[in-house]
Scaffold this active site. Structure first.
Site, short mmCIF file in Angstrom:
data_model
loop_
_atom_site.label_atom_id
_atom_site.label_comp_id
_atom_site.label_asym_id
_atom_site.label_seq_id
_atom_site.Cartn_x
_atom_site.Cartn_y
_atom_site.Cartn_z
N CYS A 1 39.71 43.04 68.72
CA CYS A 1 40.74 42.93 69.76
C CYS A 1 40.06 43.13 71.10
O CYS A 1 39.14 42.41 71.43
CB CYS A 1 41.89 43.90 69.51
SG CYS A 1 41.43 45.64 69.49
N ARG B 1 43.71 47.95 68.33
CA ARG B 1 44.73 47.13 67.68
C ARG B 1 44.16 46.46 66.44
O ARG B 1 44.86 46.22 65.46
CB ARG B 1 45.27 46.08 68.66
CG ARG B 1 46.14 46.64 69.76
CD ARG B 1 46.48 45.59 70.79
NE ARG B 1 45.31 45.18 71.57
CZ ARG B 1 45.30 44.21 72.48
NH1 ARG B 1 46.40 43.51 72.71
NH2 ARG B 1 44.21 43.91 73.14
#
Lengths: 141, 300
Positions: B247, B252
């Site tokens: 990410c 994330r």
């Protein structure tokens, strides 16, 4: 109190505390951040988003009779961001334009908060200050 | 003795049902002898506003990252963190946090770099607790001192570095950022600082599945069938293939890494924690702009 005096006091207050207590003081600022008046809460489009903060925070600056007035909006689930806003509000709200513009851009780094919240997170507070000063300049010229 | 898993029917569909617990289960088991509850948030003050009774706080910046180098704590640092958190090698650790458990999943991934066996997530994240009608407290937990062995961090099995990504071309890459970050559109205004990278776009051949597609509106994970329909059906990833997820800074993608590894049972998934803040600033690496994955260059 002038901006310079309040800045000094804030620095001294944070520096006198343990790292854990600094978070506690930041939480107090977070909880005491004034509510947004309805003229802004009903018009969120007027507010400027601070993109550099991890959590959404919006701010708006009013300049009236050479005094700066600050308005912030940040959700309760973003207490750190609210705390940063609370510190800047205590320091700058109601102060003369020239004094606000004179505040050192690096003031956030002088608060002994880096160890407690991390330098990366402090960038959000510096960005907030930069945007406040820019709005003040635009609105007072 | 290991703490018995949550037998909630929803979890039984996942490849590793034991890695999730519900708020009800946690409420029942949080006082068990061998369990420590950990809160890990994006916001460093959120824990102080109120947390699950007895939960300790582990912060990704101040506890999990090395303060100097861009890396995680080493074995000694992890040992010290575990001991001050009251966690032993055989403790069942249940992690929860804000933002749909991004940072909780990131913390879980770091625990796994050190091979901590029993780490679980609270399904539905921080809100699951209040949604189930339970209260947060500001009372500080009493931490019982623990002993934790010195474990070397394993940077091979579930972690990828930039050179691993370059060598991985031809195998699936998963970009879990927003569509705008993936395509390379930029929204920042002139004269504003941008904490991102020097270039925008994505790693060639990476498919885009924004992380949020893995969760329901209440932040609980989607069912096994729904997840399989997205990652396997729509994107064609297969559990036997090696996959690298990334990410912006790796948090994330820890969430999507967790989904692929534990919920869908992919055997070989790595998280590229350098992610876009590294790749987008690296000299001489290929980048693709636009909404198509683009072709994989030859591995190097």
């Amino acid at each position: 109190m002038t901006v310079t005096q309040t800045a000094q006091d804030l620095r001294a207050d944070f520096a006198a505390l343990s790292v854990k207590e600094r978070l506690g003081l930041l939480l107090e600022f977070s909880e005491n951040l004034p509510e947004l008046p309805t003229r802004y809460s009903e018009h969120p489009d007027l507010l400027e988003r601070v993109e550099e903060c991890q959590s959404p925070i919006f701010l708006f600056v009013e300049v009236a009779e050479d005094k700066v007035h600050l308005f912030f909006s940040a959700p309760p689930e973003a207490p750190t961001t609210r705390g940063f806003a609370g510190i800047l509000s205590e320091l700058l709200d109601g102060q003369p334009v020239q004094d606000v513009l004179k505040l050192d851009d690096d003031f956030p780094s002088s608060l002994s908060l880096a160890e407690a919240v991390s330098p990366l997170r402090l960038r959000g507070m510096r960005a907030m200050l930069a945007r406040i000063k820019r709005q003040v300049t635009e609105k007072s010229s | 003795m290991p703490v018995a898993p949550d037998s909630l029917p929803k979890f039984q569909g996942y490849a590793h049902p034991e890695v999730l617990v519900s708020a009800e289960w946690l409420n029942e088991h949080m006082s068990d002898a061998n369990i420590v509850v950990v809160e890990s948030d994006e916001d460093v003050l959120l824990y102080e506003t109120g947390h699950i009774p007895g939960a300790v706080k582990i912060d990704w910046h101040t506890d999990l990252n090395d303060p100097v180098t861009r890396d995680y704590v080493d074995g000694a640092g992890f040992k010290s963190l575990m001991e001050r958190s009251g966690i032993s090698r055989d403790t069942t650790v249940v992690i929860y946090g804000d933002k749909s458990n991004w940072w909780a999943a990131y913390a879980l991934w770091v625990f796994k770099l050190f091979g901590h066996e029993d780490v679980r997530l609270l399904d539905g994240a921080r809100e699951a607790w209040t949604n189930a009608g339970f209260e947060f407290t500001r009372e500080e937990p009493v931490v019982s001192p623990s002993e934790y062995p010195l474990i070397n961090r394993d940077d091979k099995t579930i972690r990828a570095f930039r050179d691993d990504v370059l060598a991985h071309f031809g195998n699936p890459l998963l970009d879990i950022r927003s569509p705008q970050e993936y395509s390379g559109e930029r929204t920042h205004m002139p004269d504003y600082p941008d904490e991102g990278a020097l270039r925008s776009g994505h790693i060639p051949s990476a498919v885009s599945v924004p992380w949020a597609r893995a969760v329901n509106e209440d932040q609980t994970f989607k069912s096994r069938e729904e997840l399989a329909a997205i990652y396997e059906g729509e994107k064609g990833l297969q559990p036997g293939q090696p996959v690298i997820a990334y990410c912006r800074i790796g948090e994330r993608s820890s969430h999507s890494w967790f989904v692929l590894k534990y919920l869908l049972g992919f055997e070989n998934v790595r998280n590229y924690d350098g992610s876009w803040t590294e790749w987008g600033s690296l000299v001489g690496v290929p980048i693709v702009k636009g909404s198509e994955p683009g072709l994989a260059p030859a591995p190097r």
